[in-house]
Design an enzyme around this catalytic site. Structure first.
Site, PDB file in Angstrom:
ATOM      1  N   GLU A  66      -4.203  14.576   2.267  1.00  0.00           N
ATOM      2  CA  GLU A  66      -4.716  13.380   1.113  1.00  0.00           C
ATOM      3  C   GLU A  66      -5.175  14.237  -0.039  1.00  0.00           C
ATOM      4  O   GLU A  66      -4.877  13.637  -1.242  1.00  0.00           O
ATOM      5  CB  GLU A  66      -5.807  12.655   1.835  1.00  0.00           C
ATOM      6  CG  GLU A  66      -5.681  11.743   2.732  1.00  0.00           C
ATOM      7  CD  GLU A  66      -4.503  10.746   2.778  1.00  0.00           C
ATOM      8  OE1 GLU A  66      -4.147  10.380   1.410  1.00  0.00           O
ATOM      9  OE2 GLU A  66      -3.656  10.290   3.458  1.00  0.00           O
ATOM     10  N   HIS A  90       1.804  14.530  -0.893  1.00  0.00           N
ATOM     11  CA  HIS A  90       2.052  14.508   0.607  1.00  0.00           C
ATOM     12  C   HIS A  90       3.351  15.234   0.946  1.00  0.00           C
ATOM     13  O   HIS A  90       3.750  15.675   1.852  1.00  0.00           O
ATOM     14  CB  HIS A  90       2.192  12.819   1.269  1.00  0.00           C
ATOM     15  CG  HIS A  90       0.857  12.262   1.347  1.00  0.00           C
ATOM     16  ND1 HIS A  90      -0.051  12.901   2.308  1.00  0.00           N
ATOM     17  CD2 HIS A  90       0.219  11.408   0.715  1.00  0.00           C
ATOM     18  CE1 HIS A  90      -1.393  12.051   2.028  1.00  0.00           C
ATOM     19  NE2 HIS A  90      -1.117  11.069   1.213  1.00  0.00           N
ATOM     20  N   HIS A 130      -0.397  11.600  -6.167  1.00  0.00           N
ATOM     21  CA  HIS A 130      -0.841  11.718  -5.041  1.00  0.00           C
ATOM     22  C   HIS A 130       0.225  11.680  -3.799  1.00  0.00           C
ATOM     23  O   HIS A 130       0.134  12.462  -2.821  1.00  0.00           O
ATOM     24  CB  HIS A 130      -1.888  10.433  -4.761  1.00  0.00           C
ATOM     25  CG  HIS A 130      -2.664  10.515  -3.307  1.00  0.00           C
ATOM     26  ND1 HIS A 130      -3.651  11.124  -2.962  1.00  0.00           N
ATOM     27  CD2 HIS A 130      -2.236   9.737  -2.080  1.00  0.00           C
ATOM     28  CE1 HIS A 130      -4.056  10.687  -1.637  1.00  0.00           C
ATOM     29  NE2 HIS A 130      -3.104   9.924  -1.273  1.00  0.00           N
ATOM     30  N   GLU A 131       0.837  10.532  -3.694  1.00  0.00           N
ATOM     31  CA  GLU A 131       2.021  10.339  -2.687  1.00  0.00           C
ATOM     32  C   GLU A 131       2.820  11.477  -2.954  1.00  0.00           C
ATOM     33  O   GLU A 131       3.317  12.060  -1.887  1.00  0.00           O
ATOM     34  CB  GLU A 131       2.588   9.112  -3.021  1.00  0.00           C
ATOM     35  CG  GLU A 131       1.743   7.914  -2.751  1.00  0.00           C
ATOM     36  CD  GLU A 131       0.938   7.686  -1.398  1.00  0.00           C
ATOM     37  OE1 GLU A 131       1.644   8.285  -0.587  1.00  0.00           O
ATOM     38  OE2 GLU A 131      -0.120   7.257  -1.204  1.00  0.00           O
ATOM     39  N   TYR A 177      -9.935  10.315   3.539  1.00  0.00           N
ATOM     40  CA  TYR A 177     -10.166  10.199   2.031  1.00  0.00           C
ATOM     41  C   TYR A 177     -11.494  10.806   1.494  1.00  0.00           C
ATOM     42  O   TYR A 177     -11.330  11.489   0.249  1.00  0.00           O
ATOM     43  CB  TYR A 177     -10.109   8.982   1.695  1.00  0.00           C
ATOM     44  CG  TYR A 177      -8.592   8.219   2.136  1.00  0.00           C
ATOM     45  CD1 TYR A 177      -7.462   8.592   1.512  1.00  0.00           C
ATOM     46  CD2 TYR A 177      -8.496   7.494   3.268  1.00  0.00           C
ATOM     47  CE1 TYR A 177      -6.388   8.080   2.021  1.00  0.00           C
ATOM     48  CE2 TYR A 177      -7.330   6.891   3.690  1.00  0.00           C
ATOM     49  CZ  TYR A 177      -6.194   7.296   2.898  1.00  0.00           C
ATOM     50  OH  TYR A 177      -5.200   6.677   3.350  1.00  0.00           O
ATOM     51  N   HIS A 195       0.779  -1.282   0.060  1.00  0.00           N
ATOM     52  CA  HIS A 195       0.097   0.015   0.070  1.00  0.00           C
ATOM     53  C   HIS A 195       0.824   1.293  -0.028  1.00  0.00           C
ATOM     54  O   HIS A 195       1.884   1.316   0.769  1.00  0.00           O
ATOM     55  CB  HIS A 195      -0.730   0.151   1.222  1.00  0.00           C
ATOM     56  CG  HIS A 195      -1.684   1.197   1.476  1.00  0.00           C
ATOM     57  ND1 HIS A 195      -3.100   1.253   0.666  1.00  0.00           N
ATOM     58  CD2 HIS A 195      -1.744   2.328   1.832  1.00  0.00           C
ATOM     59  CE1 HIS A 195      -3.718   2.222   0.718  1.00  0.00           C
ATOM     60  NE2 HIS A 195      -2.863   2.947   1.538  1.00  0.00           N
ATOM     61  N   ALA A 196       0.714   2.211  -0.815  1.00  0.00           N
ATOM     62  CA  ALA A 196       1.652   3.303  -1.200  1.00  0.00           C
ATOM     63  C   ALA A 196       1.416   4.243  -0.132  1.00  0.00           C
ATOM     64  O   ALA A 196       0.418   4.308   0.706  1.00  0.00           O
ATOM     65  CB  ALA A 196       1.211   4.041  -2.465  1.00  0.00           C
ATOM     66  N   HIS A 248      -6.852  -0.622   5.722  1.00  0.00           N
ATOM     67  CA  HIS A 248      -6.857   0.258   6.613  1.00  0.00           C
ATOM     68  C   HIS A 248      -7.418  -0.062   8.068  1.00  0.00           C
ATOM     69  O   HIS A 248      -7.333   0.660   9.222  1.00  0.00           O
ATOM     70  CB  HIS A 248      -7.534   1.665   6.001  1.00  0.00           C
ATOM     71  CG  HIS A 248      -6.865   2.342   4.739  1.00  0.00           C
ATOM     72  ND1 HIS A 248      -6.727   1.619   3.587  1.00  0.00           N
ATOM     73  CD2 HIS A 248      -6.119   3.484   4.950  1.00  0.00           C
ATOM     74  CE1 HIS A 248      -5.951   2.477   2.894  1.00  0.00           C
ATOM     75  NE2 HIS A 248      -5.860   3.418   3.891  1.00  0.00           N
TER      76      HIS A 248
END
Length: 600
Positions: A296, A272, A268-269, A408, A238-239, A398
């Site tokens: 997020e 962050h 997306h990552e 999210y 999971h990233a 999760h």
């Protein structure tokens, strides 16, 4: 917030137990493997094999087998660990002066009414979801048959291209509204152009720097793990993004594959990491998102530009960017199966956990309550009847890793608000004349004005309440769904017309996914007799004293009896020698009476 210790408030022995259970659940999830359908081949991991089957297979039985096997090998094995984990988590919350974990999770959102606000946001977006759901159900019934996908029931969860049916973008090829146009999925083009995971990260970094934002650090490129290790290690794929709090060491861990979907995930990552870099000069206490949803939303905000036909054409992944109605609908649909489809799942993940943490559902009700919410909110059903013996929530990372999920849902609302504000700043959208350049066509690439506005919000970190940060980024202090609805307005109208044309019914019947089993009541065991208490030393001395006295009394008694017997015998002999036979019997009676009086 300053006084929250979290699970560190637990006593040492219970903290150790909490951490051990958490580690076991994550290990079960990360190491779960299944066997392939109709094959002796086993050892299939979630990434990449299982995920690929769920995305690409259109064999109903293979999908059902794969779904069942994964839930059996992951969630079911976590089932007996989760109730104790909940108990310890709630105990930690109470030691932090919160009623339960659900209440403690709400603290970063700084509002007593936040859960009501989320429900209101969902209800405002539900009509859009219903239209998309109705269209998707119709397309799947054409693909698998109405005996498998019924027109008035929830969609079988294993048919939606994803293990959790949280996003439906893997069904684009089968359900796209206008299939004759160039595909919006540029995976094949990426492969032809020799894209690698590193190339995908470089493309993402270039988008951020084109806005005047920070490049990735040297340490980022040296220490990140962007491909799945091939040395046999079991790694949670999971990233995730990591800030090592020294202002330089930022990392991403992701098992990247060369797909358009992963290209979006990379943005997306990296969002962050950009956020981490922007607030790195804040005091350590304020190095965090304004609320969990902000963190997020950042990368996804930029991805709304990245995935437009206009931008894909600029970076040479799409040959042409048509402005036709059909092309617009296809483009919006490709976003909808990712963005709109995700909303109910993102909401119910924590809605389920709130009910669990608050004790509204007991452990034997966990699984059926999960399916109650999935049917009610998401309109999906299990491929086979589930029961209290299963634990299907645990088949999602999760849940196993105890990561709060509401962030999210919040991020999907915020990203459209951010996008609209940045598009206005970039001169790509005019709210007074929205039809001139619709919101869904906006690409903020190379707009330093937009980047400056975004950086001003990001650099605040958690130093101000989130409504203030939202105001810096958008000019308003409250989340609302209007930007989301406006973005998808052309698609929503098209879906309404298409569903009416095909006489399709929106909504679904509920109640068939799970059968609750009451726990067996074991008979109360017979209480074991309490063992005689062992005497103390003092008690032993007292007992010995009484025993000695008793011995002396008995000895004295029998001494007296012996003496009296001798005397009576002598007396009897004298009486008998003087008595006639007629007097013998009375004499003997008198002797017995005298003996009885003596001993009593």
């Amino acid at each position: 917030m300053l006084s929250i210790l979290g699970t560190a408030a637990l006593p040492e022995d219970k903290l150790k137990m909490y951490n051990e259970i958490g580690t076991k659940m994550e290990t079960i999830y990360s190491s779960a493997k299944i066997c392939r359908f109709n094959s002796t081949e086993c050892g299939l991991s979630l990434e990449p094999e299982i995920t690929e089957i769920m995305a690409k297979s259109r064999n109903y039985d293979e999908l059902e087998h794969t779904w069942n096997q994964w839930h059996e090998m992951s969630g079911a094995k976590i089932r007996n660990l989760y109730p104790q984990f909940v108990e310890l988590s709630n105990e930690a919350a109470k030691l932090n002066n919160y009623s339960d974990t659900a209440a403690m999770w709400m603290v970063p959102y700084e509002s007593e009414n936040f859960r009501d606000d989320i429900e209101e946001l969902w209800q405002s977006l539900r009509p859009l979801y219903l239209q998309l759901h109705t269209y998707m159900r119709f397309k799947l019934s054409q693909l698998y048959g109405q005996d498998k996908v019924k027109p008035d029931e929830p969609i079988p969860v294993h048919l939606l291209g994803n293990m959790w049916a949280q996003q439906w973008n893997n069904l684009l090829e089968d359900t796209i509204p206008f299939p004759g146009l160039p595909s919006m999925d540029v995976t094949d083009t990426m492969m032809k152009k020799g894209y690698t995971p590193k190339k995908m990260f470089e493309v993402s970094e270039e988008f951020f720097t084109s806005l005047g934002l920070r490049p990735m650090t040297y340490e980022f490129w040296q220490n990140s793990v962007i491909e799945k290790p091939n040395d046999g290690r079991n790694m949670v794929c999971h990233a995730s993004a990591w800030d090592f709090c020294d202002g330089m060491d930022f990392r991403i861990k992701q098992c990247t594959t060369v797909t358009m979907q992963d290209l979006i995930t990379v943005h997306h990552e990296m969002g962050h990491i950009q956020y981490d870099q922007q607030y790195k000069n804040q005091p350590k206490l304020f190095r965090g998102g304004a609320n969990p949803g902000f963190h997020e939303a950042i990368g996804d905000t930029l991805a709304l530009s990245v995935a437009t036909p206009k931008h894909l054409n600029i970076i040479q992944l799409l040959e042409s960017s048509s402005n036709s109605m059909e092309a617009d609908i296809n483009a919006l649909y490709s976003f909808a199966v990712e963005k709109i489809a995700f909303l109910p799942f993102a909401y119910l993940m924590d809605k389920w956990r709130w009910d669990v943490f608050e004790g509204k559902v007991k452990p034997y009700q966990y699984n059926c309550h999960w399916w109650k919410l999935r049917e009610e909110y998401q309109g999906v059903k299990a491929p086979s009847v589930r029961s209290s013996d299963h634990f299907d929530p645990g088949a999602k990372y999760h849940i196993a890793a105890n990561v709060e999920y509401l962030r999210y849902f919040v991020s999907f609302i915020l990203q459209f608000q951010f996008h609209k504000s940045l598009c206005i700043e970039a001169g790509q959208y005019d709210p007074q004349n929205p039809s001139a350049n619709p919101l869904h066509n906006c690409d903020i690439y190379k707009s330093e004005a937009a980047g400056t506005k975004l950086a001003a919000m990001l650099s605040l970190g958690a130093s101000v309440p989130w409504p203030e940060a939202l105001e810096v980024g958008t000019g308003v202090r409250k989340m609302d769904s209007s930007a989301f609805r406006e973005y998808f307005e052309p698609l929503e109208k098209w879906l309404e017309n298409e569903n009416k044309k095909n006489n399709l019914q929106t909504g679904w019947k509920t109640g068939g996914s799970c059968k609750e089993k009451l726990p067996e009541i074991q008979p109360e065991p017979e209480p074991e007799p309490s063992p005689e208490p062992k005497p103390t030393m003092t008690e032993k001395s007292t007992i010995q004293h009484h025993l000695n006295k008793t011995k002396e009394t008995v000895k004295d008694f029998f001494g007296k009896v012996s003496n009296k017997t001798s005397e009576l015998k002598k007396d009897l002999q004298e009486r008998l020698s003087k008595s006639s036979a007629s007097q013998t019997y009375p004499a003997m009676c008198l002797l017995v009476l005298a003996f009885w009086r003596c001993i009593t």
